[in-house]
Write a protein that holds these residues in place. Structure first.
Motif, short mmCIF file in Angstrom:
data_model
loop_
_atom_site.label_atom_id
_atom_site.label_comp_id
_atom_site.label_asym_id
_atom_site.label_seq_id
_atom_site.Cartn_x
_atom_site.Cartn_y
_atom_site.Cartn_z
N UNK A 239 5.43 6.87 39.93
CA UNK A 239 5.70 6.90 38.49
C UNK A 239 4.66 6.05 37.79
N UNK A 240 3.79 6.70 37.01
CA UNK A 240 2.70 5.99 36.34
C UNK A 240 3.09 5.50 34.96
N UNK A 241 3.90 6.26 34.26
CA UNK A 241 4.31 5.86 32.91
C UNK A 241 5.62 6.55 32.57
N UNK B 218 -8.77 6.44 17.11
CA UNK B 218 -8.66 7.02 15.78
C UNK B 218 -8.00 8.39 15.74
N UNK B 219 -8.05 9.14 16.83
CA UNK B 219 -7.46 10.48 16.84
C UNK B 219 -6.02 10.43 17.32
N UNK B 220 -5.24 11.42 16.91
CA UNK B 220 -3.84 11.53 17.31
C UNK B 220 -3.77 12.16 18.70
N UNK B 221 -3.24 11.42 19.67
CA UNK B 221 -3.17 11.95 21.03
C UNK B 221 -2.30 13.21 21.11
N UNK B 222 -1.30 13.30 20.26
CA UNK B 222 -0.44 14.48 20.28
C UNK B 222 -1.24 15.73 19.93
N UNK C 265 -5.10 13.04 30.88
CA UNK C 265 -4.40 12.04 31.67
C UNK C 265 -4.22 10.75 30.87
N UNK C 266 -5.30 10.27 30.27
CA UNK C 266 -5.25 9.04 29.49
C UNK C 266 -4.47 9.22 28.20
N UNK C 267 -4.72 10.32 27.51
CA UNK C 267 -4.04 10.51 26.22
C UNK C 267 -2.55 10.78 26.41
N UNK C 268 -2.16 11.33 27.53
CA UNK C 268 -0.73 11.50 27.78
C UNK C 268 -0.04 10.15 27.92
N UNK C 269 -0.67 9.22 28.62
CA UNK C 269 -0.07 7.89 28.73
C UNK C 269 0.04 7.24 27.36
N UNK C 270 -0.98 7.42 26.53
CA UNK C 270 -0.94 6.86 25.17
C UNK C 270 0.17 7.51 24.35
N UNK C 271 0.25 8.82 24.41
CA UNK C 271 1.30 9.55 23.69
C UNK C 271 2.69 9.06 24.11
#
Length: 208
Positions: A63-65, A195-199, A126-132
């Motif tokens: 489980x990463x996030x 600055x960008x929306x990860x969603x 992968x990275x933006x999903x964790x941020x989201x």
């Protein structure tokens, strides 16, 4: 027609966004005890110290996030076996529904059909999903840094547990030349200052 992301083509060592919400978008965590009980089930099955238990799934899923919201949950998980995630979600959700129905004297389904899952196939997603996932609490007016029911505090070094594994994502920020991350000197900076929306970047990889 199958629901979006309900068709799961699982592979060994694959990374997945796994999520589900309450039936009719109803609240599935009514108080702090509910959140804590759900997390206790995750720990029970994913804690490496329990690997000798034949029911343990610690060798099968990393489980990463995660983030638990009042009416849904998100996981970013790596499965090390072909059906590790299926086994984990099945046992966690079954136990939680039994707990919830008993506590609130109700019967019937709690979640909106089968859980959803989609494979993450590139590092940017992968990275933006964790941020989201970690920014989800902002949608209900909560500060992601202080929200108790997500893994963000593990990424910030404020919490630690063997069953939550942020290292794979944090490694990217030790080599910040990757993926245009040179302007982000820490994971916290990436989450809060990008600055960008990860969603929008993730598109169909998010909760529909």
């Amino acid at each position: 027609m199958p629901a979006k992301n309900s068709v799961k083509q699982f592979i060994e060592n694959g990374y997945y966004h796994v999520y589900n919400r309450g039936v009719e978008k109803r609240v599935i965590f009514l108080d702090e005890q509910d959140f804590a009980v759900f997390l206790s089930y995750l720990k029970q099955y994913l804690d490496p110290s329990q690997r000798s238990d034949p029911k343990s799934l610690a060798k099968e899923v990393d489980l990463l996030a995660f983030c638990l919201m009042p009416n849904h949950f998100h996981f970013l998980a790596k499965q090390n076996t072909i059906n590790g995630i299926t086994k984990l979600i099945r046992v966690i959700c079954t136990k939680y529904v039994m707990y919830f129905n008993k506590k609130y004297e109700r019967v019937g389904t709690l979640f909106q059909g089968k859980y959803k899952a989609i494979m993450i196939e590139n590092d940017n997603y992968f990275l933006h999903l964790s941020r989201y996932i970690h920014l989800n609490p902002a949608h209900i007016g909560s500060d992601p840094k202080t929200y108790r029911w997500s893994s963000y505090s593990y990424y910030l070094g404020q919490s630690s547990a063997q069953w939550v594994k942020p290292q794979e994502i944090l490694t990217f920020f030790r080599s910040a030349q990757k993926l245009s991350l040179k302007d982000y000197f820490s994971y916290e900076s990436f989450v809060e200052d990008y600055k960008e929306d990860s969603e929008e970047i993730l598109g169909e990889l998010t909760l529909e």
